[in-house]
Design an enzyme around this catalytic site. Structure first.
Site, short mmCIF file in Angstrom:
data_model
loop_
_atom_site.label_atom_id
_atom_site.label_comp_id
_atom_site.label_asym_id
_atom_site.label_seq_id
_atom_site.Cartn_x
_atom_site.Cartn_y
_atom_site.Cartn_z
CB ALA A 3 -13.16 9.95 6.12
CB SER B 231 -17.02 2.89 1.73
OG SER B 231 -17.44 1.68 2.24
CB SER C 52 -0.91 0.01 1.24
OG SER C 52 -1.46 1.31 1.41
CG ASP D 139 -20.13 0.56 3.38
OD1 ASP D 139 -21.14 1.27 3.33
OD2 ASP D 139 -19.41 0.46 4.40
P1 ADP Z 1 -13.75 3.65 5.81
O1 ADP Z 1 -14.20 2.44 5.08
O2 ADP Z 1 -14.87 4.54 6.21
O3 ADP Z 1 -12.67 4.43 5.13
P2 ADP Z 1 -12.96 1.67 7.70
O4 ADP Z 1 -12.48 1.74 9.10
O5 ADP Z 1 -14.14 0.83 7.40
O6 ADP Z 1 -13.15 3.17 7.21
O7 ADP Z 1 -11.79 1.11 6.78
C1 ADP Z 1 -10.52 1.70 6.82
C2 ADP Z 1 -9.49 0.59 6.81
O8 ADP Z 1 -9.37 0.04 5.48
C3 ADP Z 1 -8.09 1.13 7.13
O9 ADP Z 1 -7.89 1.16 8.53
C4 ADP Z 1 -7.22 0.10 6.45
O10 ADP Z 1 -7.13 -1.07 7.24
C5 ADP Z 1 -8.02 -0.24 5.19
N1 ADP Z 1 -7.60 0.63 4.07
C6 ADP Z 1 -8.34 1.56 3.44
N2 ADP Z 1 -7.63 2.18 2.47
C7 ADP Z 1 -6.41 1.62 2.49
C8 ADP Z 1 -5.22 1.83 1.72
N3 ADP Z 1 -5.16 2.75 0.76
N4 ADP Z 1 -4.15 1.07 2.02
C9 ADP Z 1 -4.21 0.13 3.00
N5 ADP Z 1 -5.30 -0.10 3.74
C10 ADP Z 1 -6.39 0.63 3.50
MG MG Z 2 -15.50 0.91 5.84
#
Ligand code: ADP
Ligand code: MG
Length: 384
Positions: free
Chosen positions: A121, A124, A60, A170
């Site tokens: 945030a 999703s 990532s 989502d």
């Molecule tokens: P949301 O879906 O609202 O952004 P969530 O808590 O459901 O929040 O999901 C966020 C999680 O998804 C992060 O903590 C991480 O584990 C994973 N994630 C999201 N985007 C990335 C990314 N670009 N790289 C690595 N992990 C990610």
């Molecule tokens: Mg989420």
């Protein structure tokens, strides 16, 4: 425009997978109700190539983090070094696990991803990440699944592997997005329909910057309260399966069997589902003002009946509604932090964004991150 895959390796599988924002229908997906999200034009981008062995390597770029696990270790939830999978690793590993449990071939893979979705945030990023991997493994495996089935497997990954009790909205929105359209989605029948967004309006998202530890426990508590409402109401309405089956008149008649808190939760769900249905008529009639009024009513209900708002979210909504050209505003997502979503006359969008940012800074001393977004196509392989 620069190539959005520029920072990623030039590998044969390229996936683009959007976040989502829910315009109306909050806390109803786990009550089998109807929701109205859009996929947005912020994405997880993934480049991948199949491997000959059963290793999965993922990087990532956003988190500057690398991960390696073997497909044979998925049940043990350990990485290639034998350490417990944790954090973001659970999302791609969970997708591999869920696909395999669904009888689908999952191959070893190298993958690199980058995203312009804010993480955590409420837009999703998790579902965007899941669908990106599901499509990458689909392309590598040579099989093909309906988008709804993919969304359901991704939800399973998030529920059972990552341990987050989300509904299907989502993953549905990420997989089914349609440019310039909102997505009416019945979470019980799984039927859905794209409805045109008012062409003269813009969707503006304001991230309050608030991230509450409480969010997960508050969400689980609200789910439990809704279940409690159903089981109490069943003493009067034996056929009731979920709050989706209840209407406002029945709640008036039988609501006295519910403790006051629980009755408020149920009222929110019942009225919110009705608002989603009214909102669909607004979209069909290109009635942005009517749609906006339903959003504002939805926010008041989340604040007063479902009690998942925060002063910062209330402040953003109140400020937004006082700005010229704003049709409606509400908190979006589970609440306790995250974002508001606003429907704004297109000609007023730039001034709206500037004014809202200033007002939030003045009133709360915080910086809101504000995005204007387009309803976008769902997750897909580049070039398809
Ligand atoms: P949301 O879906 O609202 O952004 P969530 O808590 O459901 O929040 O999901 C966020 C999680 O998804 C992060 O903590 C991480 O584990 C994973 N994630 C999201 N985007 C990335 C990314 N670009 N790289 C690595 N992990 C990610
Ligand atoms: Mg989420």
């Amino acid at each position: 425009m620069s190539d959005p895959f520029e920072q990623l390796p030039d590998w044969e599988i390229r996936v683009i997978s959007p976040g989502r924002v829910n315009l109306l229908g909050e806390h109803v997906d786990y009550n089998q109700g109807m929701v109205l999200p859009i996929a947005i034009d912020r994405f997880v981008r993934l480049a991948a190539r199949p491997r000959a062995d059963d290793l999965v390597t993922i990087e990532s770029l956003d988190l500057k983090s690398r991960l390696q696990f073997k497909l044979e270790d998925l049940d043990q939830r350990v990485d290639a070094q034998g350490k417990a999978l944790a954090g973001w690793a659970l999302y791609p590993a969970g997708v591999a696990w869920a696909l395999r449990a669904g009888g689908l071939e999952v191959r070893g893979l190298d993958a690199v991803l980058a995203s312009d979705l804010p993480i955590g945030a409420g837009l999703s990023s998790s579902a965007a990440l899941e669908l990106a991997f599901a499509l990458a493994w689909q392309a590598a495996g040579g099989w093909q699944l309906e988008r709804m089935a993919l969304a359901q497997l991704c939800q399973r990954a998030e529920n059972a592997y990552a341990g987050v009790a989300c509904g299907l909205m989502d993953q549905f929105a990420c997989a089914h997005g349609v440019a310039r359209h909102a997505l009416y989605f019945d979470t019980r029948s799984l039927q859905w329909q794209p409805l045109p967004m008012p062409p003269d309006s813009a969707v503006v998202i304001a991230d309050s910057g608030m991230r509450r530890q409480l969010a997960a426990s508050g969400y689980n508590q609200r789910r439990a309260e809704c279940e409690q409402a159903v089981s109490l109401l069943r003493t009067r309405l034996p056929d009731l399966r979920s709050l989706r089956d209840l209407n406002a008149a029945q709640l008036d008649e039988y609501g006295d069997c519910l403790p006051p808190e629980i009755r408020k939760r149920a009222r929110h769900v019942v009225e919110e589902i009705a608002r989603v249905q009214q909102a669909c008529f607004c979209l069909v009639q290109d009635d942005a003002a009517g749609f906006g009024r339903l959003m504002a009513a939805g926010h008041a209900s989340l604040r007063d009946l479902f009690e998942v708002s925060l002063p910062e979210l209330d402040g953003l909504v109140e400020a937004a509604l006082s700005i010229e050209g704003c049709h409606g505003a509400r908190l979006t997502g589970a609440g306790f932090g995250g974002c508001t979503v606003n429907l704004v006359a297109r000609h007023a969008a730039v001034d709206f964004m500037n004014t809202l940012e200033k007002r939030y800074q003045q009133d709360f001393g915080r910086q809101a991150l504000i995005y204007c977004c387009q309803p976008s196509r769902g997750a897909h392989l580049l070039g398809t």
